[in-house]
Design an enzyme around this catalytic site. Structure first.
Site, PDB file in Angstrom:
ATOM      1  N   SER A 238       0.848  -1.206   0.000  1.00 46.52           N
ATOM      2  CA  SER A 238       0.000   0.000   0.000  1.00 46.52           C
ATOM      3  C   SER A 238       0.875   1.243   0.000  1.00 46.52           C
ATOM      4  CB  SER A 238      -0.887   0.013   1.252  1.00 46.52           C
ATOM      5  OG  SER A 238      -1.557   1.247   1.370  1.00 46.52           O
TER       6      SER A 238
ATOM      7  N   TYR B 186      -1.195  -0.376  10.478  1.00 47.76           N
ATOM      8  CA  TYR B 186      -1.396  -0.894   9.109  1.00 47.76           C
ATOM      9  C   TYR B 186      -0.229  -0.466   8.218  1.00 47.76           C
ATOM     10  CZ  TYR B 186      -3.671  -1.199   4.465  1.00 47.76           C
ATOM     11  OH  TYR B 186      -3.976  -1.474   3.148  1.00 47.76           O
TER      12      TYR B 186
END
Ligand SMILES: NC(=O)c1ccc[n+]([C@@H]2O[C@H](COP(=O)([O-])OP(=O)(O)OC[C@H]3O[C@@H](n4cnc5c(N)ncnc54)[C@H](OP(=O)(O)O)[C@@H]3O)[C@@H](O)[C@H]2O)c1
Length: 245
Positions: A138, A151
């Site tokens: 990501s 995350y």
């Protein structure tokens, strides 16, 4: 025809990529937790042209089962040459800050399970002398932010791990593709307000399938996230600390 394993195959992004593979007549093994949803996706992919679609039910945290999973997938398809690792959870940052167990669990699913599967795939593909391993990281892994650094740090680990793996396997016939999506409108982000930077799963899926075909080392998708993250990474720490990101 490629023989492809998809981990986290019920993901909206993974399903969009799988539709591209199906259109090209590839053979697929779909792996995930939800048997019913996997069967529904498998049926749809067959109608779209996939040569073969098999389903395996597995929780990605069950890393001990990975060797048997890969053996079974290769046996079903008559070999394995491509893998897409797509599973993940958007960690609740506030909960992870107050509960270390939760934080470790989130890191385990988003980073450690991915690294474990990459290692098995890498050894297998290196031994056979060819293969493509694609992993969805990501843009969140490019710089830790206060709103989602649990995350983000797991994705940073995945990005660094796949970078090293790519270097290790260079010249050995195995390509490693690190995928860095920006904001994508999927169930994972259902609760987040949408805006002009948001992309759809089909658009992102198409670019991922292309990158996997070409063996692109690092894909920002949509492409403009490369520029956004270049700016974010260049902000000096003393300024970054004062920002609400
Ligand atoms: N959406 C975004 O804006 C965005 C941006 C950057 C990166 N990503 C990454 O893209 C990937 C796909 O996410 P998505 O946006 O397509 O979201 P999604 O549709 O919510 O997919 C997440 C997938 O992860 C699976 N999963 C979660 N925990 C699992 C476990 N323990 N074992 C097996 N599967 C598990 C889910 O399975 P179940 O169906 O069983 O829950 C689901 O298939 C993720 O790695 C995510 O971090 C997404």
């Amino acid at each position: 025809m490629r023989r492809i394993l998809i981990m986290g195959a019920t993901s909206a992004i993974a399903e969009a990529v799988a539709r591209e593979f199906a259109r090209r007549g590839d053979a697929l093994v779909l792996v995930g937790r939800d048997a019913q949803r996997l069967q529904a996706i498998a049926g749809d992919l067959k109608l779209r042209g996939a040569a073969q679609v098999e389903v395996k039910v597995l929780d990605a945290r069950d890393v001990e089962s990975y060797p048997a999973l890969l053996d079974g997938a290769a046996q079903s398809l008559g070999g394995l040459d491509t893998a897409l690792i797509a599973h993940g959870t958007l960690s609740d940052q506030a909960q992870c800050q107050s509960d270390v167990g939760r934080m470790l669990d989130e890191f385990s699913i988003n980073a450690l399970s991915v690294m474990a599967l990459c290692t098995h795939l890498a050894n297998r593909f290196e031994a056979q002398g060819h293969g493509t391993i694609a992993v969805i990281s990501s843009v969140a892994g490019d710089r830790g932010r206060q709103s989602n650094y649990v995350y983000g740090s797991a994705k940073a680990a995945v990005t660094a791990f796949t970078s090293g793996l790519r270097q290790r396997l260079h010249g050995k016939g195995v390509r490693v593709v690190t995928i860095k999506p920006g904001f994508v409108d999927t169930p994972m982000t259902a609760a987040i307000k949408k805006g002009p930077l948001w992309a759809s799963p089909p658009a992102v899926g198409k670019s991922i399938a292309q990158a996997m075909q070409r063996g692109t080392p690092v894909l920002y998708t949509p492409w403009f996230w490369w520029g956004i993250m270049a700016i974010i990474k260049s902000i000096p720490e003393f300024v970054f600390c004062k920002l609400q990101l």
